[in-house]
Enzyme design. Structure first.
Site, mmCIF file in Angstrom:
data_model
loop_
_atom_site.group_PDB
_atom_site.id
_atom_site.type_symbol
_atom_site.label_atom_id
_atom_site.label_comp_id
_atom_site.label_asym_id
_atom_site.label_seq_id
_atom_site.Cartn_x
_atom_site.Cartn_y
_atom_site.Cartn_z
ATOM 1 N N ASP A 29 0.827 -1.204 0.000
ATOM 2 C CA ASP A 29 0.000 0.000 0.000
ATOM 3 C C ASP A 29 0.863 1.257 0.000
ATOM 4 O O ASP A 29 1.968 1.253 0.538
ATOM 5 C CB ASP A 29 -0.892 -0.038 1.257
ATOM 6 C CG ASP A 29 -2.092 0.872 1.112
ATOM 7 O OD1 ASP A 29 -2.329 1.398 0.005
ATOM 8 O OD2 ASP A 29 -2.795 1.067 2.121
ATOM 9 N N ASN A 77 -10.542 -3.210 -6.450
ATOM 10 C CA ASN A 77 -9.738 -2.214 -7.173
ATOM 11 C C ASN A 77 -10.308 -1.844 -8.545
ATOM 12 O O ASN A 77 -9.882 -0.863 -9.158
ATOM 13 C CB ASN A 77 -8.283 -2.689 -7.346
ATOM 14 C CG ASN A 77 -7.460 -2.608 -6.076
ATOM 15 O OD1 ASN A 77 -6.492 -3.343 -5.888
ATOM 16 N ND2 ASN A 77 -7.819 -1.703 -5.180
HETATM 17 C C1 FPP Z 1 -1.854 0.046 -3.542
HETATM 18 O O1 FPP Z 1 -1.370 1.371 -3.436
HETATM 19 C C2 FPP Z 1 -1.209 -0.628 -4.679
HETATM 20 C C3 FPP Z 1 -1.879 -1.272 -5.682
HETATM 21 C C4 FPP Z 1 -3.337 -1.374 -5.759
HETATM 22 C C5 FPP Z 1 -1.138 -1.887 -6.820
HETATM 23 C C6 FPP Z 1 0.035 -2.720 -6.419
HETATM 24 C C7 FPP Z 1 0.720 -3.218 -7.619
HETATM 25 C C8 FPP Z 1 2.043 -3.215 -7.819
HETATM 26 C C9 FPP Z 1 3.025 -2.734 -6.815
HETATM 27 C C10 FPP Z 1 2.594 -3.784 -9.070
HETATM 28 C C11 FPP Z 1 2.947 -5.244 -8.877
HETATM 29 C C12 FPP Z 1 3.333 -5.859 -10.159
HETATM 30 C C13 FPP Z 1 3.259 -7.186 -10.456
HETATM 31 C C14 FPP Z 1 3.682 -7.679 -11.769
HETATM 32 C C15 FPP Z 1 2.730 -8.171 -9.500
HETATM 33 P P1 FPP Z 1 -2.395 2.568 -3.591
HETATM 34 O O2 FPP Z 1 -2.504 2.928 -5.031
HETATM 35 O O3 FPP Z 1 -3.703 2.207 -2.958
HETATM 36 O O4 FPP Z 1 -1.698 3.712 -2.790
HETATM 37 P P2 FPP Z 1 -2.417 4.881 -1.985
HETATM 38 O O5 FPP Z 1 -3.163 4.231 -0.857
HETATM 39 O O6 FPP Z 1 -1.286 5.734 -1.528
HETATM 40 O O7 FPP Z 1 -3.325 5.591 -2.958
#
Ligand code: FPP
Length: 249
Positions: A29, A77
């Site tokens: 996250d 998501n």
């Molecule tokens: C949450 O942070 C993150 C995600 C929903 C995406 C996670 C995906 C990756 C790190 C890529 C992984 C790649 C592979 C190939 C498995 P957020 O966007 O909710 O952050 P925020 O809470 O600060 O908005």
């Protein structure tokens, strides 16, 4: 021939090799916040998040932790802006295509869990290829939860079991925890010992609801793209200080 000694490169000396978690699960996250803090578009945070995940996979492998599961995309998501969802789907596909050869060379066994049939067909093709190509690898078990929801996983397991009962293959009395486990996406994987969530939020967010029953939870304010070896080292030190009782005294 004498067996080769197990070599665990660079395990920090303050960690007890015999008390490492056998499976680490991670809620990655804080990508959006990481990007916002730098005046960058959110997708740049996801992009950097891939590097952090690769770093953690390599670190687990180096330090002798045999399984890592990462929450890449939840069933919830899909509610994000369309451009972000499309970016993530393309990113997963691109990363898989780019990294597969290296994962093969490093003996990684890749598994995707979740409702994969609703993902874009081209991504499904890469997922199938990566799982088929690496299924006989004997190194770290790397599981990526994509379009994954813990409740949905349990519901689909119940449906599969109900079908077997309906077909007369099973009596309701034969349904127990072990049978239900056999119908989960994670069938055959040991349950996570340690769940790490970055960016400070203290929630499980529908991740591995069944499997995390007795996991130790570690929450760090570090945002996911900044989660490096030093941060993981701190998580493992905290884990090794916990007393795991599994409901006993
Ligand atoms: C949450 O942070 C993150 C995600 C929903 C995406 C996670 C995906 C990756 C790190 C890529 C992984 C790649 C592979 C190939 C498995 P957020 O966007 O909710 O952050 P925020 O809470 O600060 O908005």
């Amino acid at each position: 021939m004498t067996p080769k000694p197990v070599v665990l490169p660079k395990l920090p000396t303050d960690l007890d090799q015999n008390r490492l978690p056998q499976h680490v699960a991670v809620i990655m996250d804080g990508n959006g916040r990481w990007a916002k803090q730098r005046g960058l578009p959110r997708i740049m945070g996801h992009q950097r998040g891939v590097d952090a995940l690769k770093g953690l996979l390599r670190c687990c492998d180096d330090w002798g932790i045999p399984a890592l599961t990462a929450y890449a995309f939840s069933t919830e998501n899909w509610g994000r802006p369309l451009e972000e969802v499309e970016f993530l789907m393309t990113l997963f596909e691109r990363v898989l295509r780019r990294e597969l050869q290296e994962m093969m060379a490093e003996n990684v066994q890749i598994r995707f869990v979740g409702n994969l049939s609703s993902l874009p067909p081209s991504l499904q093709t890469e997922i199938s290829r990566s799982m088929a190509d690496t299924c006989h690898n004997t190194g770290i078990q790397f599981t990526i939860a994509t379009n994954y929801g813990g409740r949905q996983e349990i519901v689909q397991a119940c449906q599969a079991i109900a079908r077997r009962v309906q077909q007369g293959q099973l009596q309701p009395e034969q349904i127990d925890e072990s049978l239900l486990e056999q119908h989960l996406y994670t069938q055959g994987l040991v349950h996570p010992d340690l769940l790490i969530r970055t960016s400070g939020e203290m929630r499980i967010s529908n991740f591995l609801l069944w499997q995390l029953a007795y996991a130790e939870i570690y929450v760090t304010p570090t945002l996911w793209p900044d989660f490096d070896r030093t941060a993981f080292h701190q998580a493992l030190l905290a884990y090794q200080q916990r007393e795991r009782r599994f409901g006993k005294i």
